[in-house]
Design a protein around this motif. Structure first.
Motif, PDB file in Angstrom:
ATOM      1  N   GLU A  66       3.790 -13.667   6.344  1.00  0.00           N
ATOM      2  CA  GLU A  66       3.790 -12.950   7.357  1.00  0.00           C
ATOM      3  C   GLU A  66       2.500 -12.822   8.317  1.00  0.00           C
ATOM      4  N   LEU A  67       2.634 -12.878   9.626  1.00  0.00           N
ATOM      5  CA  LEU A  67       1.408 -12.727  10.666  1.00  0.00           C
ATOM      6  C   LEU A  67       1.664 -11.060  10.998  1.00  0.00           C
ATOM      7  N   LEU A  68       0.864 -10.203  10.550  1.00  0.00           N
ATOM      8  CA  LEU A  68       1.012  -8.664  10.889  1.00  0.00           C
ATOM      9  C   LEU A  68      -0.322  -8.610  11.928  1.00  0.00           C
ATOM     10  N   MET A  69       0.203  -7.936  13.074  1.00  0.00           N
ATOM     11  CA  MET A  69      -1.105  -7.302  13.763  1.00  0.00           C
ATOM     12  C   MET A  69      -1.157  -5.817  13.691  1.00  0.00           C
ATOM     13  N   LEU A  70      -2.587  -5.254  13.689  1.00  0.00           N
ATOM     14  CA  LEU A  70      -2.678  -4.001  13.580  1.00  0.00           C
ATOM     15  C   LEU A  70      -3.111  -3.450  14.791  1.00  0.00           C
ATOM     16  N   VAL A  71      -2.493  -2.622  15.529  1.00  0.00           N
ATOM     17  CA  VAL A  71      -3.000  -2.221  16.696  1.00  0.00           C
ATOM     18  C   VAL A  71      -3.372  -0.609  16.810  1.00  0.00           C
ATOM     19  N   GLY A  72      -3.987  -0.402  17.987  1.00  0.00           N
ATOM     20  CA  GLY A  72      -4.087   1.083  18.013  1.00  0.00           C
ATOM     21  C   GLY A  72      -5.460   1.221  18.589  1.00  0.00           C
ATOM     22  N   PRO A  73      -5.817   2.626  19.002  1.00  0.00           N
ATOM     23  CA  PRO A  73      -7.120   3.097  19.670  1.00  0.00           C
ATOM     24  C   PRO A  73      -8.180   2.964  18.820  1.00  0.00           C
ATOM     25  N   SER A  74      -9.103   2.918  19.259  1.00  0.00           N
ATOM     26  CA  SER A  74     -10.552   2.844  18.689  1.00  0.00           C
ATOM     27  C   SER A  74     -10.737   3.821  17.793  1.00  0.00           C
ATOM     28  N   GLY A  75     -11.089   3.572  16.495  1.00  0.00           N
ATOM     29  CA  GLY A  75     -11.404   4.820  15.510  1.00  0.00           C
ATOM     30  C   GLY A  75     -10.083   5.220  14.816  1.00  0.00           C
ATOM     31  N   CYS A  76      -8.835   4.623  14.869  1.00  0.00           N
ATOM     32  CA  CYS A  76      -7.745   5.083  14.273  1.00  0.00           C
ATOM     33  C   CYS A  76      -7.313   4.574  12.641  1.00  0.00           C
ATOM     34  N   GLY A  77      -8.632   3.858  12.498  1.00  0.00           N
ATOM     35  CA  GLY A  77      -8.570   3.314  11.253  1.00  0.00           C
ATOM     36  C   GLY A  77      -8.129   1.878  10.947  1.00  0.00           C
TER      37      GLY A  77
ATOM     38  N   VAL B  18     -14.908  12.623   7.813  1.00  0.00           N
ATOM     39  CA  VAL B  18     -14.029  12.218   8.503  1.00  0.00           C
ATOM     40  C   VAL B  18     -12.862  11.311   7.842  1.00  0.00           C
ATOM     41  N   ARG B  19     -11.715  11.719   8.156  1.00  0.00           N
ATOM     42  CA  ARG B  19     -10.705  11.213   7.342  1.00  0.00           C
ATOM     43  C   ARG B  19     -10.253   9.808   8.127  1.00  0.00           C
ATOM     44  N   ALA B  20     -10.272   8.736   7.596  1.00  0.00           N
ATOM     45  CA  ALA B  20     -10.084   7.534   8.366  1.00  0.00           C
ATOM     46  C   ALA B  20      -8.833   7.216   8.234  1.00  0.00           C
ATOM     47  N   LEU B  21      -8.283   7.183   6.638  1.00  0.00           N
ATOM     48  CA  LEU B  21      -6.990   6.800   6.543  1.00  0.00           C
ATOM     49  C   LEU B  21      -6.224   8.091   5.995  1.00  0.00           C
TER      50      LEU B  21
ATOM     51  N   CYS C 238       1.133  -1.112   0.004  1.00  0.00           N
ATOM     52  CA  CYS C 238       0.037  -0.142   0.099  1.00  0.00           C
ATOM     53  C   CYS C 238       0.815   1.138   0.002  1.00  0.00           C
ATOM     54  N   ARG C 239       0.291   2.269  -0.757  1.00  0.00           N
ATOM     55  CA  ARG C 239       1.158   3.442  -0.927  1.00  0.00           C
ATOM     56  C   ARG C 239       0.287   4.850  -0.866  1.00  0.00           C
ATOM     57  N   GLY C 240       0.498   5.360   0.241  1.00  0.00           N
ATOM     58  CA  GLY C 240      -0.242   6.966   0.193  1.00  0.00           C
ATOM     59  C   GLY C 240      -1.934   6.474   0.251  1.00  0.00           C
ATOM     60  N   LEU C 241      -2.242   5.445   0.958  1.00  0.00           N
ATOM     61  CA  LEU C 241      -3.716   4.999   1.148  1.00  0.00           C
ATOM     62  C   LEU C 241      -4.694   6.357   1.613  1.00  0.00           C
ATOM     63  N   THR C 242      -5.622   6.583   1.176  1.00  0.00           N
ATOM     64  CA  THR C 242      -6.633   7.665   1.979  1.00  0.00           C
ATOM     65  C   THR C 242      -7.998   7.143   1.754  1.00  0.00           C
ATOM     66  N   LYS C 243      -8.806   7.433   2.954  1.00  0.00           N
ATOM     67  CA  LYS C 243     -10.085   7.077   2.747  1.00  0.00           C
ATOM     68  C   LYS C 243     -10.968   8.114   3.763  1.00  0.00           C
ATOM     69  N   ASP C 244     -11.790   8.671   3.148  1.00  0.00           N
ATOM     70  CA  ASP C 244     -12.726   9.656   4.044  1.00  0.00           C
ATOM     71  C   ASP C 244     -14.093   9.133   4.082  1.00  0.00           C
ATOM     72  N   TYR C 245     -14.561   9.253   5.152  1.00  0.00           N
ATOM     73  CA  TYR C 245     -16.246   9.012   5.385  1.00  0.00           C
ATOM     74  C   TYR C 245     -16.991  10.110   5.487  1.00  0.00           C
ATOM     75  N   GLY C 246     -18.211  10.246   4.709  1.00  0.00           N
ATOM     76  CA  GLY C 246     -18.965  11.423   4.832  1.00  0.00           C
ATOM     77  C   GLY C 246     -18.538  12.481   4.084  1.00  0.00           C
ATOM     78  N   SER C 247     -18.986  13.608   3.936  1.00  0.00           N
ATOM     79  CA  SER C 247     -18.841  14.671   3.327  1.00  0.00           C
ATOM     80  C   SER C 247     -18.946  16.122   3.834  1.00  0.00           C
ATOM     81  N   GLY C 248     -18.471  17.090   3.483  1.00  0.00           N
ATOM     82  CA  GLY C 248     -18.862  18.527   3.861  1.00  0.00           C
ATOM     83  C   GLY C 248     -17.882  18.434   5.251  1.00  0.00           C
ATOM     84  N   THR C 249     -18.710  19.413   6.214  1.00  0.00           N
ATOM     85  CA  THR C 249     -18.240  19.173   7.364  1.00  0.00           C
ATOM     86  C   THR C 249     -18.205  18.058   8.350  1.00  0.00           C
ATOM     87  N   ALA C 250     -19.065  16.983   7.768  1.00  0.00           N
ATOM     88  CA  ALA C 250     -19.268  15.824   8.397  1.00  0.00           C
ATOM     89  C   ALA C 250     -18.352  14.881   8.108  1.00  0.00           C
TER      90      ALA C 250
END
Lengths: 250, 383
Positions: free
Chosen positions: A53-64, A39-42, A25-37
């Protein structure tokens, strides 16, 4: 992005690095919603995952984390950037092609299991094969075999409702393994399980995939299972800010 | 995967039962209300249907239905008989008359007079006596359904008894004698019907110059019914209708003039809408409840077409079972109530009911399929 490599502590990863990337993956972006609502998820995620490989993805809730595995698994469209799985970019495929690619190459293990409650566990495990057009009798036969390998050989005619949470997750693992996918994405596979059961599920998952060289991406909050990871990617605010080989380095 | 779809549908018995009840209810309402409407409609032309001997009916052009009582000159009969292609033509009289029963009770009745020579036009089923008994002096045949009801008479010891053969009547103040009891299907009109010969019927109803209500015509073998029909109309200036045309004209007139058509159309429509709403909502709920599993299937590799096929199989199966239950219940209802209720369940209505229920299920399925198509497989990661 900060990366801490510890090759001696991670032989599996060293082996994995000799192979072409399963996920790139390179430069992945993903937004939810539009306008003022909106939210940039990635926010421009770069990630390489070598095959096996076994990769674990960790981080706080809502981090993407979930958004990232959704894009990698081809169940969600990215907005920008590149992402290929085994050299195939989902964006270049039609909707049907994407579905076929997923059906052949990717297995899923969900937090809520998502087993169809009215089917037996053998039928649930056989679904990926049935979707590929494998005759029902053969699919069920193979499902019974995979269920036996995860310790549920005696319960193949039970419905999921008659099984414990750990047993249901083993059915979900059987369903993810049955068609021998090259990549398995797991979303919080142990969050609904107690510690002992969670460990058993991870051992089963790792054992079943390591010999085949299957790539695993596991989204988790459960620090007790970090020891099973070849690498751990930490996400925050839509970005991977750290990739480590040991949990203590997080 | 179709079997998986069916197992998803039938596996949760409570939900499956709910869907079946909705569709069966729709089917029952459509079929039962439709059958009652058709039963009523068929009763409007019962007299025509119970006079199957004629290919054509000649009548006054202003005749709107079979009991309209508009009479023709008797010379019309001879003119009809002279038309090329007519095998035979017989007169028939039909008009309302005042009937006084042996106990003095006055009733209005329909009096039918059939051809003296051949008795053509009589009902085919006699419960007591025989058609030939009408050749006796003052003889009339009465309806079995009426003898113990509207035509019952006071018994000497109190209570009532059925009208019987040998009882004396007054028809328009002329003496009549019950000589036979015939059996026929229930009609739309409530007045009892009596049969006698054409000439006697005219004696019972004297005073008018025009006393020919119908000419019943049989078309010769090999002749075109339509051609003979046109010829008769041209020669006599009267209306000439086939049995079907006459029955249809009668049914349409009565149904539209009484408002029954619109009332039953509304009832059937409401039944359809209520059934559709219940069945559609229930099936839609079923799809909705299974959305996470469909999403999981979609993620695992089920194409939109495959999922649509699964939903279609589920909808059609539910529709077939629900329709069978509803139509079966409607048929049982019709059988159980017997002739007491107007109930006519032809195959056309069964097909209409089936198409309606399948239509309801199809619309529900399409709504569900649209929802599945728009479903992001990524939702499967939402716990």
């Amino acid at each position: 992005m900060t990366t801490h490599h510890d090759i001696t502590a991670a032989p599996a990863r060293a082996l994995a690095h000799d192979r072409p990337p399963a996920v790139r993956c390179r430069g992945l972006t993903k937004d939810y919603g539009s306008g003022t609502a909106r939210v940039r998820a990635l926010r421009g995620v770069d990630l390489d995952i070598p095959e096996g490989e076994l990769l674990m993805l960790v981080g706080p809730s809502g981090c993407g984390k979930t958004t990232l595995i959704s894009v990698v698994a081809g169940v969600l469209d990215r907005d920008q950037g590149e992402c290929s799985v085994f050299g195939t970019d989902f964006a270049s495929l039609s909707s049907g092609g994407r579905t076929r690619f997923r059906g052949t190459n990717i297995g899923f293990v969900f937090q809520a299991f998502n087993l169809i409650p009215t089917l037996t566990i053998a039928e649930n495990a056989a679904v990926p094969l049935l979707l590929q057009g494998v005759p029902r009798r053969e699919a069920l036969e193979r499902a019974r075999g995979v269920l036996a390998s995860v310790g549920l050989g005696e319960r193949t005619d039970n419905t999921p409702g008659k099984l414990s949470g750990g047993q249901q997750q083993r059915v979900a693992i059987a369903r993810a393994l049955i068609h021998r996918p090259r990549l398995i994405v797991c979303d919080e596979p142990t969050s609904a399980l107690d510690h002992h059961t969670g460990m058993k599920v991870m051992e089963m998952l790792k054992g079943a995939t390591s010999e085949r060289g299957t790539t695993l991406i596991v989204v988790t909050h459960d620090s007790r299972i970090f020891e099973y990871a070849d690498r751990i990617a930490h996400m925050d605010d839509g970005q991977i800010d750290k990739i480590v080989t040991h949990a203590k380095d997080l | 995967m179709n079997l998986i779809a069916l197992r998803m549908l039938t596996g949760d018995r409570a939900k499956y039962f709910g869907i079946l009840v909705g569709l069966a209810f729709a089917s029952l309402l459509i079929t039962q209300q439709g059958a009652i409407f058709l039963g009523l409609a068929s009763r409007t032309y019962q007299f025509v249907a119970d006079t199957p001997q004629a290919d054509l009916w000649v009548m006054d052009p202003q005749m709107q239905h079979h009991s309209d009582g508009k009479q023709m000159l008797e010379t019309t009969l001879a003119r009809v008989r002279g038309v090329e292609g007519v095998a035979w033509a017989v007169p028939m009289y039909r008009a309302f008359a005042q009937l006084r029963l042996p106990d003095g009770t006055l009733r209005t009745c329909l009096l039918n007079g059939v051809d003296d020579a051949t008795l053509t036009g009589l009902p085919g089923d006699f419960a007591e006596g025989s058609p030939e008994s009408l050749r006796h002096e003052a003889a009339v045949a009465v309806d079995l359904a009426a003898v113990a009801g509207k035509l019952s008479v006071s018994a000497p010891g109190g209570g009532s008894r059925p009208l019987m053969i040998g009882d004396q009547l007054e028809l328009n103040e002329r003496r009549g004698v019950v000589s036979a009891v015939y059996r026929q299907r229930p009609g739309f009109f409530w007045d009892p019907t009596l049969y006698t010969t054409f000439s006697r019927a005219k004696q019972f109803s004297p005073g008018t110059r025009r006393q020919l209500t119908f000419v019943l015509v049989k078309v010769r073998d090999g002749a075109s019914v339509a051609h003979v029909q046109r010829s008769i109309a041209g020669v006599t200036g009267m209306a000439c209708r086939t049995s079907d045309q006459f029955a249809w004209k009668t049914a349409v007139y009565i149904l539209t003039q009484t408002g029954i058509l619109i009332n039953f159309a509304i009832a059937v429509l409401l039944g359809f809408m209520v059934g559709a709403a219940i069945a559609g909502q229930t099936f839609y709920n079923f799809v909705n409840d299974n959305l996470r599993y469909f999403a999981a299937l979609k993620a695992i590799g089920a194409s939109d077409r495959r999922l649509a096929g699964m939903v279609a199989v589920q909808a059609l199966t539910a529709a077939a079972c629900g329709y069978g239950l509803g139509a079966g219940a409607a048929a049982f209802f019709g059988h159980a109530v017997g002739e007491g209720l107007a109930f006519f369940l032809p195959w056309h209505l069964l097909v209409f009911g089936a198409v309606s229920v399948v239509g309801i299920a199809a619309v529900s399925a399409v709504i569900g399929i649209r929802k599945l198509k728009a479903l992001e497989p990524a939702t499967v990661f939402k716990s």
